[in-house]
Design a protein around this motif. Sequence first.
Motif, PDB file in Angstrom:
ATOM      1  N   VAL A 235       0.831  -1.202   0.000  1.00  0.00           N
ATOM      2  CA  VAL A 235       0.000   0.000   0.000  1.00  0.00           C
ATOM      3  C   VAL A 235       0.868   1.256   0.000  1.00  0.00           C
ATOM      4  CG1 VAL A 235      -1.544   1.372   1.469  1.00  0.00           C
ATOM      5  CG2 VAL A 235      -2.036  -1.047   1.046  1.00  0.00           C
ATOM      6  N   ALA A 236       1.922   1.247   0.796  1.00  0.00           N
ATOM      7  CA  ALA A 236       2.809   2.410   0.888  1.00  0.00           C
ATOM      8  C   ALA A 236       3.463   2.728  -0.451  1.00  0.00           C
ATOM      9  CB  ALA A 236       3.873   2.166   1.951  1.00  0.00           C
ATOM     10  N   ALA A 237       3.750   1.695  -1.223  1.00  0.00           N
ATOM     11  CA  ALA A 237       4.403   1.904  -2.523  1.00  0.00           C
ATOM     12  C   ALA A 237       3.503   2.663  -3.494  1.00  0.00           C
ATOM     13  CB  ALA A 237       4.811   0.559  -3.112  1.00  0.00           C
ATOM     14  N   GLN A 238       2.194   2.576  -3.303  1.00  0.00           N
ATOM     15  CA  GLN A 238       1.272   3.252  -4.215  1.00  0.00           C
ATOM     16  C   GLN A 238       1.347   4.770  -4.079  1.00  0.00           C
ATOM     17  OE1 GLN A 238      -0.481   1.324  -6.540  1.00  0.00           O
ATOM     18  NE2 GLN A 238       0.925  -0.123  -5.575  1.00  0.00           N
ATOM     19  N   HIS A 239       1.735   5.231  -2.894  1.00  0.00           N
ATOM     20  CA  HIS A 239       1.763   6.685  -2.686  1.00  0.00           C
ATOM     21  C   HIS A 239       2.834   7.352  -3.559  1.00  0.00           C
ATOM     22  CE1 HIS A 239       0.810  10.377  -0.646  1.00  0.00           C
ATOM     23  NE2 HIS A 239       2.080  10.578  -0.386  1.00  0.00           N
ATOM     24  N   LYS A 240       3.992   6.746  -3.641  1.00  0.00           N
ATOM     25  CA  LYS A 240       5.055   7.319  -4.489  1.00  0.00           C
ATOM     26  C   LYS A 240       4.630   7.314  -5.957  1.00  0.00           C
ATOM     27  CE  LYS A 240       8.927   6.066  -1.479  1.00  0.00           C
ATOM     28  NZ  LYS A 240      10.206   5.292  -1.359  1.00  0.00           N
ATOM     29  N   LYS A 241       3.988   6.231  -6.351  1.00  0.00           N
ATOM     30  CA  LYS A 241       3.504   6.144  -7.728  1.00  0.00           C
ATOM     31  C   LYS A 241       2.468   7.234  -8.000  1.00  0.00           C
ATOM     32  CE  LYS A 241       1.424   2.795 -10.932  1.00  0.00           C
ATOM     33  NZ  LYS A 241       0.898   1.405 -11.071  1.00  0.00           N
ATOM     34  N   ALA A 242       1.573   7.459  -7.036  1.00  0.00           N
ATOM     35  CA  ALA A 242       0.535   8.478  -7.194  1.00  0.00           C
ATOM     36  C   ALA A 242       1.142   9.873  -7.263  1.00  0.00           C
ATOM     37  CB  ALA A 242      -0.462   8.384  -6.039  1.00  0.00           C
ATOM     38  N   ASP A 243       2.135  10.138  -6.424  1.00  0.00           N
ATOM     39  CA  ASP A 243       2.786  11.455  -6.433  1.00  0.00           C
ATOM     40  C   ASP A 243       3.387  11.761  -7.803  1.00  0.00           C
ATOM     41  OD1 ASP A 243       2.095  11.927  -3.832  1.00  0.00           O
ATOM     42  OD2 ASP A 243       4.077  11.480  -2.995  1.00  0.00           O
ATOM     43  N   ALA A 244       4.033  10.754  -8.406  1.00  0.00           N
ATOM     44  CA  ALA A 244       4.650  10.947  -9.711  1.00  0.00           C
ATOM     45  C   ALA A 244       3.596  11.194 -10.792  1.00  0.00           C
ATOM     46  CB  ALA A 244       5.497   9.719 -10.067  1.00  0.00           C
ATOM     47  N   LEU A 245       2.500  10.459 -10.719  1.00  0.00           N
ATOM     48  CA  LEU A 245       1.422  10.643 -11.691  1.00  0.00           C
ATOM     49  C   LEU A 245       0.753  12.008 -11.511  1.00  0.00           C
ATOM     50  CD1 LEU A 245      -0.267   7.114 -11.604  1.00  0.00           C
ATOM     51  CD2 LEU A 245       0.930   8.143 -13.554  1.00  0.00           C
ATOM     52  N   PHE A 246       0.516  12.393 -10.257  1.00  0.00           N
ATOM     53  CA  PHE A 246      -0.177  13.658 -10.034  1.00  0.00           C
ATOM     54  C   PHE A 246       0.668  14.844 -10.475  1.00  0.00           C
ATOM     55  CE2 PHE A 246      -1.544  17.345  -7.564  1.00  0.00           C
ATOM     56  CZ  PHE A 246      -2.862  17.407  -7.982  1.00  0.00           C
ATOM     57  N   ALA A 247       1.977  14.709 -10.412  1.00  0.00           N
ATOM     58  CA  ALA A 247       2.852  15.792 -10.882  1.00  0.00           C
ATOM     59  C   ALA A 247       2.567  16.094 -12.360  1.00  0.00           C
ATOM     60  CB  ALA A 247       4.316  15.401 -10.695  1.00  0.00           C
TER      61      ALA A 247
ATOM     62  N   TRP B 129      -0.429  15.691 -13.852  1.00  0.00           N
ATOM     63  CA  TRP B 129      -1.689  16.440 -13.869  1.00  0.00           C
ATOM     64  C   TRP B 129      -1.456  17.899 -13.496  1.00  0.00           C
ATOM     65  CZ3 TRP B 129      -6.873  16.585 -14.850  1.00  0.00           C
ATOM     66  CH2 TRP B 129      -7.615  17.580 -14.202  1.00  0.00           C
ATOM     67  N   LYS B 130      -0.711  18.104 -12.454  1.00  0.00           N
ATOM     68  CA  LYS B 130      -0.485  19.453 -11.961  1.00  0.00           C
ATOM     69  C   LYS B 130       0.268  20.299 -12.984  1.00  0.00           C
ATOM     70  CE  LYS B 130       1.167  21.861  -7.828  1.00  0.00           C
ATOM     71  NZ  LYS B 130       1.819  21.693  -6.505  1.00  0.00           N
ATOM     72  N   ALA B 131       1.196  19.692 -13.703  1.00  0.00           N
ATOM     73  CA  ALA B 131       1.956  20.427 -14.711  1.00  0.00           C
ATOM     74  C   ALA B 131       1.051  20.917 -15.840  1.00  0.00           C
ATOM     75  CB  ALA B 131       3.060  19.533 -15.274  1.00  0.00           C
ATOM     76  N   GLN B 132       0.013  20.155 -16.127  1.00  0.00           N
ATOM     77  CA  GLN B 132      -0.887  20.517 -17.228  1.00  0.00           C
ATOM     78  C   GLN B 132      -2.060  21.387 -16.780  1.00  0.00           C
ATOM     79  OE1 GLN B 132      -2.174  16.943 -19.219  1.00  0.00           O
ATOM     80  NE2 GLN B 132      -0.095  16.260 -19.688  1.00  0.00           N
ATOM     81  N   HIS B 133      -2.528  21.184 -15.550  1.00  0.00           N
ATOM     82  CA  HIS B 133      -3.753  21.838 -15.114  1.00  0.00           C
ATOM     83  C   HIS B 133      -3.558  22.829 -13.966  1.00  0.00           C
ATOM     84  CE1 HIS B 133      -6.334  19.081 -17.482  1.00  0.00           C
ATOM     85  NE2 HIS B 133      -5.374  18.214 -17.232  1.00  0.00           N
ATOM     86  N   GLY B 134      -2.392  22.843 -13.362  1.00  0.00           N
ATOM     87  CA  GLY B 134      -2.167  23.734 -12.239  1.00  0.00           C
ATOM     88  C   GLY B 134      -2.956  23.285 -11.018  1.00  0.00           C
ATOM     89  N   THR B 135      -3.396  24.240 -10.224  1.00  0.00           N
ATOM     90  CA  THR B 135      -4.111  23.913  -8.985  1.00  0.00           C
ATOM     91  C   THR B 135      -5.556  24.398  -8.995  1.00  0.00           C
ATOM     92  OG1 THR B 135      -3.274  25.954  -7.967  1.00  0.00           O
ATOM     93  CG2 THR B 135      -1.980  23.941  -7.622  1.00  0.00           C
ATOM     94  N   THR B 136      -6.100  24.634 -10.166  1.00  0.00           N
ATOM     95  CA  THR B 136      -7.502  25.038 -10.285  1.00  0.00           C
ATOM     96  C   THR B 136      -8.400  23.816 -10.147  1.00  0.00           C
ATOM     97  OG1 THR B 136      -6.910  26.837 -11.790  1.00  0.00           O
ATOM     98  CG2 THR B 136      -9.217  26.134 -11.772  1.00  0.00           C
ATOM     99  N   ARG B 137      -9.454  23.944  -9.365  1.00  0.00           N
ATOM    100  CA  ARG B 137     -10.364  22.814  -9.178  1.00  0.00           C
ATOM    101  C   ARG B 137     -11.172  22.557 -10.443  1.00  0.00           C
ATOM    102  NH1 ARG B 137     -12.671  19.677  -5.399  1.00  0.00           N
ATOM    103  NH2 ARG B 137     -11.586  20.678  -3.662  1.00  0.00           N
ATOM    104  N   ASP B 138     -11.153  21.312 -10.871  1.00  0.00           N
ATOM    105  CA  ASP B 138     -11.958  20.863 -12.003  1.00  0.00           C
ATOM    106  C   ASP B 138     -12.253  19.391 -11.759  1.00  0.00           C
ATOM    107  OD1 ASP B 138     -13.137  20.125 -14.379  1.00  0.00           O
ATOM    108  OD2 ASP B 138     -11.702  21.178 -15.668  1.00  0.00           O
ATOM    109  N   ASP B 139     -13.229  19.128 -10.912  1.00  0.00           N
ATOM    110  CA  ASP B 139     -13.504  17.764 -10.473  1.00  0.00           C
ATOM    111  C   ASP B 139     -13.843  16.828 -11.629  1.00  0.00           C
ATOM    112  OD1 ASP B 139     -13.093  18.722  -7.951  1.00  0.00           O
ATOM    113  OD2 ASP B 139     -15.142  18.446  -7.238  1.00  0.00           O
TER     114      ASP B 139
END
Length: 287
Positions: free
Chosen positions: A72-84, A86-96
């Motif tokens: 389970v702990a290993a998934q967090h690092k994977k998620a952080d890399a993937l979310f980076a 998203w953030k690079a393309q969309h910034g921090t504006t909410r768009d659920d």
Amino acid sequence: MNPLRSIRWPYAVIAVVAVVAAAFGLLRPQLIQTSAASSAQQKKPGATATIKQNPPPALFSDAAITPLSKQVAAQHKKADALFAQWKAQHGTTRDDKAFAAWAARQVPAPPSVKARTAELHQVQQLAKTRTAAGKKAATWLELYGKKDIWKLYLHDQRELIPAAQGTSEKAQLKSALKLAKTISDQLAARDKQPAPFVLDPTLRPDKHIKPGAKGPYSYPSRHAARAAAAVTLLSSLAPHRAEDYQWMQDEVVYSRVYMAGHVPSDILAGTLLGDLIGDYERAVAGN
């Protein structure tokens, strides 16, 4: 027409109205109290009161939960890399809506039939080791691990911070839990992976699975998604309590395998999804 009658009638009406008004005056406090009592009965108790009424039993040992905890702990690092990404393309504006569609695409496809069958065998072996205490712990964790545990943790923190900040954090957690449920439900309906106790009804005779039943579906785990989203968010709000949050997450997800609600791949997929949601909520809130 009798003039006396034309005079007495208004007074008779006035007398009746006066009696009714007096009676209503006497009854009104009672009516208000009854209405308030009815409203109080209809209102569900909060997470704190609910858990206080049914406190946790002895939960699983660290030795039991550690193997799954490491995965389970290993998934967090994977998620952080993937979310980076998203953030690079969309910034921090909410768009659920856009985020939900993107996050769903990041969850891997279910394992092959062969791999899932092997996982089912693991669950069947684990089921043979069940104890009365283990079942009691798993039942409690299944019941409160969706939302109430995480709301309780946040409530404890809110006692120590300004009211406005507490209100904001409560809204963040509510949004994270809602997104986790929404996306995991959509994926479950799409991938249609039967829960272990559906594939082998002897694992949960209390569920009364009908012959030929296909669901409920278990990939990804909703409990895991909600727990991961909550832990990622709560850990950013109170870093000094992160280990406590992580421990409870491990307890919750282990309980789902222990009672044959999920196989490990269900848990890991749900965890990845939840970590992504937690990262998203942190980012849009500026945490």
